[in-house]
Design an enzyme around this catalytic site. Structure first.
Site, PDB file in Angstrom:
ATOM      1  N   PRO A 274       7.585  34.455  27.767  1.00  0.00           N
ATOM      2  CG  PRO A 274       6.449  36.407  27.111  1.00  0.00           C
ATOM      3  CD  PRO A 274       7.422  35.884  28.136  1.00  0.00           C
ATOM      4  NE  ARG A 276       3.065  27.578  21.453  1.00  0.00           N
ATOM      5  CZ  ARG A 276       3.569  26.474  20.891  1.00  0.00           C
ATOM      6  NH1 ARG A 276       3.402  26.264  19.613  1.00  0.00           N
ATOM      7  NH2 ARG A 276       4.218  25.590  21.621  1.00  0.00           N
ATOM      8  NE  ARG A 312       4.598  24.392  16.541  1.00  0.00           N
ATOM      9  CZ  ARG A 312       3.338  24.138  16.750  1.00  0.00           C
ATOM     10  NH1 ARG A 312       2.460  24.306  15.785  1.00  0.00           N
ATOM     11  NH2 ARG A 312       2.939  23.717  17.923  1.00  0.00           N
ATOM     12  CE1 TYR A 316       6.915  18.974  19.211  1.00  0.00           C
ATOM     13  CE2 TYR A 316       6.557  20.781  17.692  1.00  0.00           C
ATOM     14  CZ  TYR A 316       7.330  20.159  18.638  1.00  0.00           C
ATOM     15  OH  TYR A 316       8.512  20.717  19.013  1.00  0.00           O
ATOM     16  CB  CYS A 342      12.787  11.754  -0.071  1.00  0.00           C
ATOM     17  SG  CYS A 342      13.069  12.441  -1.685  1.00  0.00           S
ATOM     18  CD  GLU A 343      12.099  11.768   6.366  1.00  0.00           C
ATOM     19  OE1 GLU A 343      11.358  11.117   7.125  1.00  0.00           O
ATOM     20  OE2 GLU A 343      13.281  12.026   6.606  1.00  0.00           O
TER      21      GLU A 343
HETATM   22  N1  LLP Z   1      10.706  29.017  29.043  1.00  0.00           N
HETATM   23  C1  LLP Z   1      11.183  27.760  28.989  1.00  0.00           C
HETATM   24  C2  LLP Z   1      12.045  27.269  30.073  1.00  0.00           C
HETATM   25  C3  LLP Z   1      10.849  26.919  27.905  1.00  0.00           C
HETATM   26  O1  LLP Z   1      11.307  25.683  27.875  1.00  0.00           O
HETATM   27  C4  LLP Z   1      10.017  27.421  26.868  1.00  0.00           C
HETATM   28  C5  LLP Z   1       9.664  26.588  25.723  1.00  0.00           C
HETATM   29  C6  LLP Z   1       9.561  28.756  26.963  1.00  0.00           C
HETATM   30  C7  LLP Z   1       9.916  29.517  28.074  1.00  0.00           C
HETATM   31  C8  LLP Z   1       8.675  29.380  25.935  1.00  0.00           C
HETATM   32  O2  LLP Z   1       7.449  28.751  25.854  1.00  0.00           O
HETATM   33  P1  LLP Z   1       6.251  29.349  24.955  1.00  0.00           P
HETATM   34  O3  LLP Z   1       5.816  30.640  25.583  1.00  0.00           O
HETATM   35  O4  LLP Z   1       6.783  29.544  23.582  1.00  0.00           O
HETATM   36  O5  LLP Z   1       5.221  28.293  25.011  1.00  0.00           O
HETATM   37  N2  LLP Z   1       8.733  23.372  19.559  1.00  0.00           N
HETATM   38  C9  LLP Z   1       7.492  23.294  20.281  1.00  0.00           C
HETATM   39  C10 LLP Z   1       7.502  24.138  21.533  1.00  0.00           C
HETATM   40  C11 LLP Z   1       8.632  23.807  22.474  1.00  0.00           C
HETATM   41  C12 LLP Z   1       8.673  24.710  23.684  1.00  0.00           C
HETATM   42  C13 LLP Z   1       9.922  24.535  24.441  1.00  0.00           C
HETATM   43  N3  LLP Z   1      10.072  25.404  25.573  1.00  0.00           N
HETATM   44  C14 LLP Z   1       6.353  23.679  19.358  1.00  0.00           C
HETATM   45  O6  LLP Z   1       6.619  23.963  18.176  1.00  0.00           O
HETATM   46  O7  LLP Z   1       5.194  23.659  19.734  1.00  0.00           O
END
Ligand code: LLP
Length: 418
Positions: A274, A276, A312, A316, A342-343
């Site tokens: 985990p 996020r 973000r 996104y 500047c975007e």
């Molecule tokens: N494990 C792997 C192999 C991953 O690729 C990721 C996230 C995680 C764990 C962790 O995932 P989480 O629990 O955080 O969802 N920048 C994007 C999110 C990209 C996630 C990439 N991989 C955003 O700001 O929403």
């Protein structure tokens, strides 16, 4: 659940007024809540009770050393995707035997570093990579523990940019080819097959995708058993969502309740990654209102944080709740909250109805603890911003604001050679 709440009219980070922190440390500023991070980690750890499990916090969400150290003290492992993240994890005291190494493009140097450090396992994404790890391990006369990242072809029902577990994605090995890849791995002399991994995407707010993906992997485990390939680690990846707006993601315990009966009788250790859901709601970005500008049919609220500090929304079109740090009776306005970059893509909110703020007032951009600072840059030559941790009534700087000198420190004047 987090510890950023209004008391009367003032937003507090745990027991400290956010306005005080903004004045003390300057803006833009990331503020994290110690208690929130601990609480989220414990929610995972408690959910799996005595079933053997390792929680490998995904560093990419937030790599600040103080946060990593705090998680290490709680017993966290790490999910890393680069040599740099391995360096940070080890430096923070996360034991190598709790580190899993993911990513489609590991270099030879990175593989060597991970083997030397004795990480728990490499999560391997292709046959080429498998052979390269075998080769490098051979030169070091060690065996490389690996899991294959399997792509279970499950739709996580999230934003397409952060969904990873479907056939068309670059990630993982198709579940149909899995047996063949495991056979290859078992034949390689310097490879030790120890696990299976899956990760289907991020900001997932439903239970079903997690359960369906695990069910598919369990079918694979049974097939592997018949081939006399034993799997010790079942790594289910990360991806659990948080509340940005009105999402109601399940708690780790809700997922555990569904997963545990499926794996109870198996002789495996469960690994989770985990990111996020540990740090996302544990951080806010505080910014100061610089100017108000009247546009056609809306107001631009120009603030001192930019897309370089929190990408973000631009990247996104992600929603982050924005509210004044000090509440009062305010007129509602339709506004774009924008930064100084500047975007045109430099915004935190577009066409949103918000409380009118005045010049100099602070705004809090909520749920900014994950993929905020870690994805920030110094674009437009804006120095890196500062980060502060709050613990009860106390607070501490955990990352200094960058200086102008920092912007050019690593640059060198050319001395051409041939
Ligand atoms: N494990 C792997 C192999 C991953 O690729 C990721 C996230 C995680 C764990 C962790 O995932 P989480 O629990 O955080 O969802 N920048 C994007 C999110 C990209 C996630 C990439 N991989 C955003 O700001 O929403």
């Amino acid at each position: 659940m987090h510890f950023f709440q209004y008391r009367g009219n003032e937003l507090y980070a745990e027991d400290v007024p956010v306005r005080f922190l903004a004045e003390r440390y300057g803006t833009p500023l990331y503020i994290y809540s110690h208690e929130t991070i601990v609480r989220h980690f414990r929610a995972y750890d408690d959910a799996y009770g005595t079933f053997p499990h390792i929680i490998c916090y995904a560093l990419k969400a937030n790599t600040n050393g103080a946060i990593l150290k705090l998680l290490a003290q709680q017993g966290s492992g790490a999910d890393i995707v680069s040599g740099g993240e391995l360096f940070r994890a080890l430096k923070a005291g996360i034991p190598a035997e709790k580190i899993v190494y993911a990513g489609v493009g590991k270099t030879e140097d990175e593989i060597r570093f991970a083997l030397r450090s004795r990480v728990l396992m490499f999560n391997v994404e292709s046959a080429d990579e498998l052979r390269e790890i075998d080769r490098v391990a051979g030169t070091m006369k060690v065996k490389a523990p690996i899991a294959l990242r399997i792509n279970p072809d499950i739709d996580p029902q999230t934003h397409p940019y952060i969904s990873t577990g479907m056939k068309e994605h670059k990630f993982g090995i198709s579940v149909d080819d899995a047996i063949e890849y495991y056979r290859l791995a078992a034949r390689l002399r310097n490879i030790e097959v120890v696990g299976v991994q899956k990760h289907i995407g991020s900001q997932i707010t439903k239970i079903a995708p997690f359960v369906d993906a695990v069910k598919r992997i369990l079918i694979l485990l049974d097939a592997l058993k018949k081939q006399k390939i034993t799997i010790r680690y079942l790594d289910i990846g990360g991806g659990l969502g948080i509340t940005y707006q009105s999402e109601k993601p399940p708690a780790p315990a809700d997922i555990a309740k569904r997963l545990l009966p499926l794996i109870m009788d198996r002789n495996i250790t469960l690994v989770m990654e985990p990111g996020r859901s540990i740090v996302g709601n544990a951080g806010i970005l505080v910014t100061r209102t610089l100017y108000l500008k009247q546009g056609a049919g809306k107001t631009f609220v120009i603030v001192d944080a930019g897309m370089n500090d929190l990408m973000r929304p631009s990247l996104y079109d992600a929603y982050h709740h924005i509210s004044p740090v000090v509440k009062k009776k305010r007129e509602q306005i339709r506004a774009d909250v924008v930064g100084p970059i500047c975007e045109s893509g430099d915004f935190f909110a577009r066409g949103r109805t918000i409380d009118r703020v005045n010049r100099g007032e602070y705004l809090a951009v909520m749920s900014a603890g994950a993929y905020g600072m870690s994805m920030s840059s110094t674009y437009n030559s804006r120095p890196r911003l500062a980060e502060v941790m709050v613990k009860g009534e106390t607070h501490a700087l955990i990352s200094k604001r960058g200086s102008y000198e920092d912007l050019v420190r690593h640059e060198v004047m050319p001395r051409y050679s041939r």
